[in-house]
Design a protein around this motif. Sequence first.
Motif, mmCIF file in Angstrom:
data_model
loop_
_atom_site.group_PDB
_atom_site.id
_atom_site.type_symbol
_atom_site.label_atom_id
_atom_site.label_comp_id
_atom_site.label_asym_id
_atom_site.label_seq_id
_atom_site.Cartn_x
_atom_site.Cartn_y
_atom_site.Cartn_z
ATOM 1 N N GLY A 132 0.801 -1.220 0.000
ATOM 2 C CA GLY A 132 0.000 0.000 0.000
ATOM 3 C C GLY A 132 0.827 1.260 0.000
ATOM 4 O O GLY A 132 2.017 1.269 -0.331
ATOM 5 N N SER A 133 0.191 2.352 0.405
ATOM 6 C CA SER A 133 0.869 3.650 0.355
ATOM 7 C C SER A 133 1.992 3.759 1.372
ATOM 8 O O SER A 133 2.853 4.634 1.254
ATOM 9 C CB SER A 133 -0.135 4.788 0.559
ATOM 10 N N ALA A 134 2.002 2.880 2.388
ATOM 11 C CA ALA A 134 3.116 2.889 3.337
ATOM 12 C C ALA A 134 4.430 2.533 2.655
ATOM 13 O O ALA A 134 5.505 2.796 3.203
ATOM 14 C CB ALA A 134 2.846 1.912 4.481
ATOM 15 N N GLN A 135 4.346 1.947 1.450
ATOM 16 C CA GLN A 135 5.543 1.601 0.689
ATOM 17 C C GLN A 135 5.938 2.670 -0.326
ATOM 18 O O GLN A 135 6.891 2.474 -1.083
ATOM 19 C CB GLN A 135 5.334 0.264 -0.027
ATOM 20 N N ASP A 136 5.215 3.775 -0.371
ATOM 21 C CA ASP A 136 5.629 4.878 -1.244
ATOM 22 C C ASP A 136 7.007 5.377 -0.811
ATOM 23 O O ASP A 136 7.192 5.736 0.362
ATOM 24 C CB ASP A 136 4.638 6.043 -1.160
ATOM 25 N N PRO A 137 7.979 5.433 -1.703
ATOM 26 C CA PRO A 137 9.286 5.974 -1.311
ATOM 27 C C PRO A 137 9.185 7.453 -0.945
ATOM 28 O O PRO A 137 8.298 8.171 -1.418
ATOM 29 C CB PRO A 137 10.141 5.777 -2.574
ATOM 30 N N ASP A 138 10.087 7.909 -0.111
ATOM 31 C CA ASP A 138 10.148 9.338 0.223
ATOM 32 C C ASP A 138 10.305 10.150 -1.060
ATOM 33 O O ASP A 138 11.133 9.826 -1.916
ATOM 34 C CB ASP A 138 11.334 9.622 1.154
ATOM 35 N N GLY A 139 9.501 11.182 -1.178
ATOM 36 C CA GLY A 139 9.533 12.016 -2.363
ATOM 37 C C GLY A 139 8.657 11.503 -3.489
ATOM 38 O O GLY A 139 8.468 12.197 -4.487
ATOM 39 N N GLN A 140 8.116 10.282 -3.331
ATOM 40 C CA GLN A 140 7.201 9.718 -4.332
ATOM 41 C C GLN A 140 5.834 9.425 -3.711
ATOM 42 O O GLN A 140 5.151 8.478 -4.084
ATOM 43 C CB GLN A 140 7.783 8.443 -4.930
ATOM 44 N N GLU A 141 5.438 10.236 -2.755
ATOM 45 C CA GLU A 141 4.128 10.052 -2.136
ATOM 46 C C GLU A 141 3.041 10.055 -3.212
ATOM 47 O O GLU A 141 3.036 10.914 -4.086
ATOM 48 C CB GLU A 141 3.857 11.161 -1.119
ATOM 49 N N GLY A 142 2.171 9.073 -3.160
ATOM 50 C CA GLY A 142 1.115 8.959 -4.157
ATOM 51 C C GLY A 142 1.396 7.965 -5.257
ATOM 52 O O GLY A 142 0.544 7.747 -6.123
ATOM 53 N N VAL A 143 2.557 7.291 -5.227
ATOM 54 C CA VAL A 143 2.896 6.394 -6.334
ATOM 55 C C VAL A 143 1.992 5.161 -6.336
ATOM 56 O O VAL A 143 1.593 4.677 -7.412
ATOM 57 C CB VAL A 143 4.391 6.010 -6.306
ATOM 58 N N ALA A 144 1.624 4.626 -5.167
ATOM 59 C CA ALA A 144 0.724 3.464 -5.125
ATOM 60 C C ALA A 144 -0.645 3.849 -5.667
ATOM 61 O O ALA A 144 -1.259 3.105 -6.442
ATOM 62 C CB ALA A 144 0.612 2.920 -3.701
ATOM 63 N N ASN A 145 -1.127 5.018 -5.258
ATOM 64 C CA ASN A 145 -2.413 5.496 -5.750
ATOM 65 C C ASN A 145 -2.366 5.729 -7.259
ATOM 66 O O ASN A 145 -3.315 5.386 -7.986
ATOM 67 C CB ASN A 145 -2.784 6.784 -5.019
ATOM 68 N N PHE A 146 -1.275 6.292 -7.734
ATOM 69 C CA PHE A 146 -1.065 6.518 -9.165
ATOM 70 C C PHE A 146 -1.101 5.177 -9.912
ATOM 71 O O PHE A 146 -1.784 5.028 -10.940
ATOM 72 C CB PHE A 146 0.286 7.210 -9.359
ATOM 73 N N LEU A 147 -0.403 4.190 -9.373
ATOM 74 C CA LEU A 147 -0.363 2.878 -10.008
ATOM 75 C C LEU A 147 -1.756 2.254 -10.094
ATOM 76 O O LEU A 147 -2.100 1.625 -11.107
ATOM 77 C CB LEU A 147 0.575 1.951 -9.239
ATOM 78 N N SER A 148 -2.562 2.437 -9.062
ATOM 79 C CA SER A 148 -3.906 1.853 -9.065
ATOM 80 C C SER A 148 -4.755 2.379 -10.213
ATOM 81 O O SER A 148 -5.666 1.696 -10.682
ATOM 82 C CB SER A 148 -4.605 2.120 -7.727
ATOM 83 N N ALA A 149 -4.454 3.597 -10.657
ATOM 84 C CA ALA A 149 -5.203 4.185 -11.770
ATOM 85 C C ALA A 149 -4.610 3.843 -13.130
ATOM 86 O O ALA A 149 -5.227 4.125 -14.163
ATOM 87 C CB ALA A 149 -5.257 5.705 -11.609
ATOM 88 N N MET A 150 -3.429 3.212 -13.145
ATOM 89 C CA MET A 150 -2.717 2.989 -14.409
ATOM 90 C C MET A 150 -2.789 1.555 -14.914
ATOM 91 O O MET A 150 -2.483 1.299 -16.081
ATOM 92 C CB MET A 150 -1.237 3.362 -14.239
ATOM 93 N N LEU A 151 -3.170 0.599 -14.079
ATOM 94 C CA LEU A 151 -3.041 -0.802 -14.470
ATOM 95 C C LEU A 151 -4.021 -1.232 -15.551
ATOM 96 O O LEU A 151 -3.832 -2.287 -16.165
ATOM 97 C CB LEU A 151 -3.164 -1.704 -13.237
ATOM 98 N N ASP A 152 -5.085 -0.463 -15.773
ATOM 99 C CA ASP A 152 -5.984 -0.779 -16.892
ATOM 100 C C ASP A 152 -5.813 0.219 -18.039
ATOM 101 O O ASP A 152 -6.674 0.346 -18.902
ATOM 102 C CB ASP A 152 -7.446 -0.819 -16.432
#
Length: 420
Positions: free
Chosen positions: A34-54
Amino acid sequence: MKIQTVKSPGGIEAWLVEEHAVPMMAMRFAFDGGSAQDPDGQEGVANFLSAMLDEGAGDLKSSEFQDRMEDLSMRMNFEDAKDAFYGNFETLSEYRPEATEMLKLALTKPRFDADAVERIKQQLMASLAYAARDPNRVAQNEWYATAFKGHPYARPASGTETSLGKITGAELEAYRKRVFAKDNLKVVAVGDITPEQLGKMLDDVFGDLPDKAELAPVSITDPVAGAQQNVVDMNVPQSVAVFGMGAMPRRDPDFIPAFVLNQILGGGGFASKLMEEVREKRGLAYSVYTYVYPFRHASVFSGGVATRNDMMGKSLDIIRQELQKMADGDLKQEDLDNAKSYLTGAYPLRFDTNAKIATQLLGLRMDDFDPSYIEKRNALIEAVTLDDLKRVAKRMLNTDNLIVTIVGKPELEQPKAKGG
């Protein structure tokens, strides 16, 4: 409802509820992270990925991928939470092989074409701009930023304009490769599929993923100690407050009593004490609520209230008084009996569709329960006594640790201003 444990030839495990009356199936799955794994400075990358997989995978560009999904009458979407990355998949039986291939492509060969990345990024930026004007969203984000300062839970899951601006397809792919793996995967399936068919499907979809995820460690934590009240200034006629403190973990013996206590206090809608005191008796707010939520690395008791700026101070005073009264043991057997009746009676409604069943079962898997919990759950609720409630109320409802974030222009006796 018979819950079977299925293990694929490749060793991937899933829970299955067979239901062949309707020719379709629902699958729910999650990867720890989940978002707890977003790297520092890349906050929102998990959320971004959720919108990109389709948005395109394999040889199919975005529009082709979307058209193919529509042709197959399949549903597939993804979402991130603080501790997990979730996938939802539904297909008609006649299209299951083709739909399965689409799911596999999305998880293992997403394209992240530059034009699709930029288009979704602009949509996410627009959502951020809208959220920045939404007092409810601002209050929630500020509360977590205050309660978990220095911890991944403090970071905004949707990211910031700065962090989103830096994310490219390379960062999305890096997150996918680190988090999507077989050792942190939980799967459930409900519907028109046999154990043998599901075993093959599991290997088809997930078999090419890495054996082990590369997750960054996330520490167990609690909300900061000590009462705090912060105000974020926003020019709105009605202020919004989020309040809360630490609670007990899901596996704690006191969690079920805390769950019942919350139903009485603020989780029971119009039957709750806070709704009675704040709305019914005094007309201070349209709604007030509470909930107990156990994350993987922390647990919170939290709630919210929205009211006119000039009524916020009084509303919070009443809320604090009610919390303190319960902490001091002001609880009645009648309230406990009513809460038990509702919670046990409403539980079967969580299992009245295939999708709901899948969602409930995945929740149990994520909390590391076995299938027998479904049969035990109502008995655990029924076993809660008034003494249990009083003990848990004293343990959890310590107003000396209440963190309050208010967004608006509240009229308070002693506001502690915070720029916003």
